[in-house]
Design an enzyme around this catalytic site. Structure first.
Site, PDB file in Angstrom:
ATOM      1  N   ARG A  93     -31.918   3.289 -54.728  1.00 26.50           N
ATOM      2  CA  ARG A  93     -33.224   3.922 -54.517  1.00 26.50           C
ATOM      3  C   ARG A  93     -34.200   3.704 -55.671  1.00 26.50           C
ATOM      4  O   ARG A  93     -35.408   3.700 -55.461  1.00 26.50           O
ATOM      5  CB  ARG A  93     -33.037   5.437 -54.338  1.00 26.50           C
ATOM      6  CG  ARG A  93     -32.235   5.819 -53.108  1.00 26.50           C
ATOM      7  CD  ARG A  93     -32.876   5.348 -51.820  1.00 26.50           C
ATOM      8  NE  ARG A  93     -32.142   5.798 -50.637  1.00 26.50           N
ATOM      9  CZ  ARG A  93     -32.358   5.323 -49.412  1.00 26.50           C
ATOM     10  NH1 ARG A  93     -33.282   4.395 -49.210  1.00 26.50           N
ATOM     11  NH2 ARG A  93     -31.659   5.776 -48.390  1.00 26.50           N
ATOM     12  N   ASP A 132     -27.906  14.317 -41.044  1.00 23.98           N
ATOM     13  CA  ASP A 132     -28.535  13.081 -41.498  1.00 23.98           C
ATOM     14  C   ASP A 132     -30.043  13.326 -41.478  1.00 23.98           C
ATOM     15  O   ASP A 132     -30.512  14.353 -40.957  1.00 23.98           O
ATOM     16  CB  ASP A 132     -28.138  11.912 -40.592  1.00 23.98           C
ATOM     17  CG  ASP A 132     -28.210  10.560 -41.317  1.00 23.98           C
ATOM     18  OD1 ASP A 132     -28.877  10.491 -42.366  1.00 23.98           O
ATOM     19  OD2 ASP A 132     -27.611   9.597 -40.817  1.00 23.98           O
ATOM     20  N   ARG A 173     -22.199  -1.328 -45.949  1.00 23.55           N
ATOM     21  CA  ARG A 173     -22.105   0.022 -46.512  1.00 23.55           C
ATOM     22  C   ARG A 173     -20.711   0.611 -46.279  1.00 23.55           C
ATOM     23  O   ARG A 173     -20.372   1.636 -46.866  1.00 23.55           O
ATOM     24  CB  ARG A 173     -23.173   0.917 -45.896  1.00 23.55           C
ATOM     25  CG  ARG A 173     -24.592   0.443 -46.174  1.00 23.55           C
ATOM     26  CD  ARG A 173     -25.601   1.176 -45.301  1.00 23.55           C
ATOM     27  NE  ARG A 173     -25.639   2.604 -45.612  1.00 23.55           N
ATOM     28  CZ  ARG A 173     -26.234   3.504 -44.841  1.00 23.55           C
ATOM     29  NH1 ARG A 173     -26.827   3.125 -43.702  1.00 23.55           N
ATOM     30  NH2 ARG A 173     -26.245   4.771 -45.187  1.00 23.55           N
ATOM     31  N   ASP A 220     -29.341   9.170 -52.098  1.00 24.06           N
ATOM     32  CA  ASP A 220     -28.440   8.164 -51.514  1.00 24.06           C
ATOM     33  C   ASP A 220     -28.179   7.110 -52.584  1.00 24.06           C
ATOM     34  O   ASP A 220     -29.046   6.298 -52.888  1.00 24.06           O
ATOM     35  CB  ASP A 220     -29.098   7.486 -50.305  1.00 24.06           C
ATOM     36  CG  ASP A 220     -28.940   8.306 -49.035  1.00 24.06           C
ATOM     37  OD1 ASP A 220     -27.830   8.767 -48.777  1.00 24.06           O
ATOM     38  OD2 ASP A 220     -29.940   8.457 -48.320  1.00 24.06           O
ATOM     39  N   HIS A 270     -31.857   4.869 -37.322  1.00 26.52           N
ATOM     40  CA  HIS A 270     -33.195   5.071 -37.876  1.00 26.52           C
ATOM     41  C   HIS A 270     -34.261   4.820 -36.810  1.00 26.52           C
ATOM     42  O   HIS A 270     -35.387   5.321 -36.919  1.00 26.52           O
ATOM     43  CB  HIS A 270     -33.444   4.125 -39.058  1.00 26.52           C
ATOM     44  CG  HIS A 270     -32.663   4.488 -40.281  1.00 26.52           C
ATOM     45  ND1 HIS A 270     -31.386   4.042 -40.506  1.00 26.52           N
ATOM     46  CD2 HIS A 270     -32.985   5.276 -41.342  1.00 26.52           C
ATOM     47  CE1 HIS A 270     -30.948   4.515 -41.657  1.00 26.52           C
ATOM     48  NE2 HIS A 270     -31.900   5.267 -42.188  1.00 26.52           N
ATOM     49  N   LYS A 294     -19.883  10.574 -45.107  1.00 24.43           N
ATOM     50  CA  LYS A 294     -20.810  10.309 -44.001  1.00 24.43           C
ATOM     51  C   LYS A 294     -20.375   9.046 -43.259  1.00 24.43           C
ATOM     52  O   LYS A 294     -19.623   8.238 -43.808  1.00 24.43           O
ATOM     53  CB  LYS A 294     -22.247  10.172 -44.520  1.00 24.43           C
ATOM     54  CG  LYS A 294     -22.475   9.029 -45.529  1.00 24.43           C
ATOM     55  CD  LYS A 294     -23.896   9.061 -46.067  1.00 24.43           C
ATOM     56  CE  LYS A 294     -24.166   7.868 -46.965  1.00 24.43           C
ATOM     57  NZ  LYS A 294     -25.497   7.896 -47.581  1.00 24.43           N
ATOM     58  N   HIS A 295     -20.749   8.882 -42.016  1.00 25.65           N
ATOM     59  CA  HIS A 295     -21.648   9.677 -41.183  1.00 25.65           C
ATOM     60  C   HIS A 295     -20.802  10.235 -40.040  1.00 25.65           C
ATOM     61  O   HIS A 295     -20.396   9.488 -39.152  1.00 25.65           O
ATOM     62  CB  HIS A 295     -22.783   8.825 -40.623  1.00 25.65           C
ATOM     63  CG  HIS A 295     -23.555   8.092 -41.695  1.00 25.65           C
ATOM     64  ND1 HIS A 295     -23.142   6.896 -42.239  1.00 25.65           N
ATOM     65  CD2 HIS A 295     -24.726   8.412 -42.316  1.00 25.65           C
ATOM     66  CE1 HIS A 295     -24.034   6.477 -43.141  1.00 25.65           C
ATOM     67  NE2 HIS A 295     -25.003   7.368 -43.210  1.00 25.65           N
TER      68      HIS A 295
END
Length: 969
Positions: free
Chosen positions: A120, A297, A180, A112, A223, A210-211
């Site tokens: 990351r 996902d 995002r 990602d 999440h 995405k998504h």
């Protein structure tokens, strides 16, 4: 041999044509691709085929237990790929090589990296958020960003970047998408996502939209739970699916399916879209005809894992039509579930073949059929190349948005008429913004601990800049606090306010009334580039171009944003953006450190500007050899003879421009003191070119010392009094009439036998006296009001200790011959010190930026900030080398490049270039041919000036040579 190859190609082509209709895949791009896919597939066991479906989470910041667990999944369960999360680039590269070496079929590796690998990984490059890019109107810049991101991904052995985000963020309170997303308008989102996708895929890295089918209007975080999207199918079709259709047509490689509860397209209550056959197979694959790879996902997210257990959720996702099962939590259990389901005929060989061959096909496209390990050499440097900084500046320059502006009063100009304060809100850093606005105007920072006290302290200010600073990494916590809103409301009711927001644009939703806020600027993020660019926009060094990607209640609509004027003042950028090679320019560092290591000077400031942009600004070393205080860019140096061209000369140019003095004006006419002397017929032209036959200097101070070589009581006192007002140092005051003594000594001095080039301080001591008598003001007052104040030169001044602390001024000498003290904050030049610190030839202090401003004024031939200080014709006249034909390189006050032999420059500057050097170890040089400025400030005279090692070693000249070598266009 050639015949055999033709037969092979014919046979494989025939096999391809026979099986093409049976496999609902995109066409193979070549025969070799199909041969490789089939050969690998046909050698696989059932378990190995199922293993290809799994992409497992890997980390480079975890312990050996984690590493061994991944190795086991690679070796024993033959997983198809890894998605890396937190860690560092070198550690990840080493692990990637390790895992790939143990894999029978090369692994897919993804990450990602929506705004770059730094999403990351530490020690990697960070680009703007998608929401920030939503304000950018130049799609080529976003496509270029995609290309750069892909280059970095390839360098790190990655085949997938799980970007772009296609979610249309129609819910400002969305807790997981927000920044995002590119914004709330479907066309804008699509345009930017497409540009990013094209950039990524142009470099051979696969982009992942995405998504799916759209996470932009959710109120909960998948999440943690399963979000509900309550739109009708028609609404989803019209809005959420709009970007997918466009990107599918343009060749998007893959899609990630979200964990959402969307009743209109999946009637089973609480059933996630990621495992819905209707969503994945019927809508995505059939209705939208998507042929690329389909990822779930992350299956560890509660939006999915709350619905079914590990293994079961993986199987359900596969049965729904997904190809790759992302972040599978328990591959061994899942494999058992797949075996059982296959035995129970829940899926066929053809279904498995469809996904596995598709995966292998994309592995071939990614070059994994010819896998090579990652080369670790220079990995960090390659991932942080200077070109990435070049683009980042451009992106922020195009993103910063002026949502509201006061007509004819933004950007802030005419700073000489303003008294400006700055108030900080928010809890993150603000250094770059504060230093940035201080570059353009005199700014006073006001604390906001108490509203009552703050308002009292703000009473005298005409304008207030309010900066709201929140950490980029905490964008979910970007809201104003209630007390901050109260502060903003109180200030805006009583003052002209420019609100500059370094946070997500949704922050502005909390402001219920903008009527009292004159200017609103959104910088979107709070890094040093955003802060630097925002300061430039506020003061007009660059024009605003951005448009808001989201609406703010009824106050500001999507795509709203004022274009603002750019005025010709110095701004900041990167070397590459002005046609300079940053790697070559970086060689300056070694020369600077050579000077410090060789005790040529304790420290220095070096600045390079080109095309109106500062592209190199660094400080080196310390204030002195004790090394207690490091030099920083805000420190103020004694400029020595740079004073001549930064103070006296521009004021003479103004008088010349107004016709009040001419080059043929004679000294006897200009100053009565010289009427009956041997200097009466010296012309201004001869004076300025050092062609007048004057002596170099007179050590005036020596005649004021007693028999012990200390300051005589006849001339000095230790404290100020009306009779002894001229401050020479902290405890030394000179008699008030000594100014006349200095001028008489010059008038009575002998001339050289003939008029020829001889550098002399007398010229500018004389011209100081002329300016003060003509304009009836002291030179420091004249220069401040004519130039320094209107140009925002806040550090350039005489006698800096009267306005700033000694701690920001490096010392220049331990004087053991006149003042018997450490000279710090008082001018080093003895003659200027005896003129109360205000000399025409010396006395100025400043940092490198303010020196650069005056040099930029000269480069722009008298114009700075849209104000014409003197005419272009006047500048050209003063920059003329009038006596070059007799071997005198000097211009009219300016120094010029050497004609032969040694001189002030590297020998590579053009003959149109000009500048000056200073005794304390300074140089200011500008070259119109290259649109270039070079500033070097130091205190090489500390602790004593006996040996000029800086000059002997050609440090300033060698640095200038590097600067010219760095120019690439």
């Amino acid at each position: 041999m050639r015949k055999i190859i033709y037969i092979f190609l014919f046979v494989t082509q025939f096999v391809w044509s026979q099986t093409e209709t049976a496999l609902p895949l995109d066409k193979y791009e070549d025969v070799l691709e199909k041969v490789w896919v089939d050969s690998v597939y046909n050698q696989m066991t059932f378990e190995e085929k199922v293993g290809q479906l799994f992409m497992v989470a890997a980390y480079s910041n975890k312990d050996s237990v984690h590493v061994k667990s991944i190795e086991k999944l690679v070796e024993e369960y033959k997983i198809g790929g890894l998605i890396f999360f937190q860690g560092g680039p070198v550690r990840q590269a080493k692990l990637t090589n390790r895992y790939q070496a143990k894999s029978k079929v090369p692994l897919f590796v993804g990450i990602d990296a929506e705004w770059g690998l730094s999403m990351r990984l530490d020690s990697t490059y960070r680009y703007p958020w998608n929401m920030t890019l939503g304000a950018v109107q130049d799609m080529k810049l976003i496509e270029k960003m995609g290309k750069q991101m892909a280059k970095q991904a390839k360098r790190l052995g990655l085949q997938f970047n799980f970007a772009p985000v296609l979610d249309i963020n129609t819910n400002p309170l969305n807790p997981i998408i927000g920044n995002r997303s590119f914004g709330e308008n479907k066309e804008n989102v699509t345009e930017r996502a497409l540009a990013l996708m094209k950039g990524i895929q142009s470099e051979g890295v696969f982009a992942t939209g995405k998504h799916f089918p759209g996470h932009g209007d959710t109120a909960t975080d998948s999440h943690h739970t399963l979000p509900t999207v309550s739109f009708s199918k028609d609404r989803l079709d019209e809005v959420e699916l709009y970007p997918y259709r466009k990107l599918f047509r343009e060749g998007l490689a893959s899609v990630m399916v979200a964990h959402l509860n969307v009743p209109s397209i999946e009637p089973r209550e609480g059933y996630p879209t990621s495992i819905s056959q209707n969503v994945v197979t019927n809508i995505l694959k059939k209705d939208l005809n998507f042929k690329g790879l389909i990822f779930t996902d992350a299956l560890n997210m509660k939006g999915a894992s709350n619905f079914k257990q590990p293994g079961d959720i993986d199987l359900e996702a596969f049965l729904a039509g997904n190809d790759i099962l992302l972040f599978a939590e328990n591959v061994p259990v899942a494999l058992e579930k797949f075996c059982q389901a296959y035995n129970d005929t829940l899926f066929t060989d053809e279904r498995l073949e469809h996904s596995v061959k598709k995966i292998l096909k994309y592995k071939y496209k990614a070059g994994l059929n010819n896998y090579k390990p990652i080369n670790l050499k220079n990995l960090y440097q390659d991932l942080n190349a200077s070109e990435y900084e070049d683009l980042n500046y451009q992106l922020y320059e195009n993103a910063v948005t002026v949502l509201k502006k006061e007509e004819h009063n933004f950007p802030i100009t005419n700073v000489e008429h303003e008294n400006i304060a700055y108030v900080k809100l928010g809890d993150d850093v603000n250094d770059s913004f504060l230093n940035g606005i201080k570059t353009y105007a005199q700014i006073t920072e006001i604390e906001n601990d108490s509203i009552h006290l703050m308002l009292k302290n703000l009473q005298k200010f005409s304008k207030v800049i309010v900066g709201f600073h929140k950490a980029d990494g905490a964008w979910k916590k970007h809201d104003f606090k209630s007390n901050e809103l109260a502060v903003l409301d109180s200030i805006s009711k009583h003052h002209n306010v420019t609100l500059t927001v370094f946070a997500k644009p949704y922050t502005l939703l909390a402001i219920k009334d903008f009527s009292n806020i004159e200017n609103v600027v959104v910088a979107y993020q709070n890094n040093y580039i955003a802060q630097t660019v925002a300061a430039e926009v506020v003061f007009g060094a660059i024009g605003a171009k951005g448009k808001t990607p989201v609406s703010i209640n009824s106050f500001f609509k999507v795509d709203e944003g004022h274009k603002t004027n750019k005025i010709n003042i110095l701004a900041y950028s990167t070397p590459q953006n002005v046609g300079m090679n940053p790697a070559i320019l970086a060689r300056i560092d070694a020369l600077a450190n050579k000077a410090i290591d060789g005790n040529m000077t304790p420290g220095m400031q070096i600045l390079v500007a080109r095309k109106g942009k500062i592209v190199y600004q660094k400080s080196f070393g310390y204030h002195d050899y004790k090394k207690d205080t490091k030099v920083n860019n805000q420190d103020v140096y004694d400029l020595a003879s740079l004073t001549k061209i930064l103070s006296t000369l521009p004021n003479m140019m103004q008088l010349y421009d107004k016709g009040r003095v001419k080059f043929d004006s004679k000294l006897g006419q200009m100053l009565p003191l010289f009427q009956n002397t041997n200097k009466k017929d010296i012309t201004l032209k001869e004076l300025l070119a050092h062609q007048a036959g004057l002596q170099a200097w007179i050590p005036f101070y020596q005649t004021t010392l007693d028999s012990t070589k200390h300051p005589s009581k006849k001339y000095y006192r230790k404290t100020y009094s009306p009779e002894f007002p001229l401050q020479v140092s902290e405890n030394l005051f000179l008699r008030k009439d000594y100014q006349d003594t200095i001028m008489k000594a010059i008038a009575d001095s002998k001339l050289l036998p003939k008029k020829q080039y001889k550098y002399s301080d007398f010229t500018f001591i004389i011209l100081k006296d002329y300016l003060e008598r003509t304009l009836h003001r002291s030179l420091d007052f004249i220069s401040y009001h004519n130039f320094y104040k209107p140009m925002g030169m806040n550090t350039m001044m005489y006698n800096p200790l009267r306005k700033m602390d000694m701690s920001v001024i490096p010392p220049t000498e331990k004087d053991n011959y006149f003042r018997y003290t450490t000279v710090q904050g008082y001018v080093h030049d003895m003659g200027a010190a005896m003129q109360d610190g205000v000399g025409g030839h010396a006395g100025l202090f400043a940092n490198a930026v303010d020196v650069a401003k005056m040099m930029q004024l000269f480069l722009q031939k008298g114009n700075y900030g849209g104000h014409q200080y003197f005419s272009e014709k006047t500048f050209d006249a003063f920059n003329d080398c009038a006596y070059c034909n007799v071997g005198n390189r000097r211009g009219m006050g300016f120094d010029k490049p050497q004609l032969t032999g040694e001189g002030p420059t590297c020998g590579c500057a053009s003959m149109t270039s000009f500048g000056h050097t200073g005794f304390t170890g300074t140089i200011a040089w500008a070259d119109p041919d290259k649109d270039l400025i070079y500033i070097f400030l130091s205190n090489r005279t500390f602790p004593d000036s006996a040996e000029n090692k800086l000059s002997k070693n050609n440090i300033r000249e060698d640095i200038q040579k590097v600067i010219y070598e760095a120019i690439i266009n």
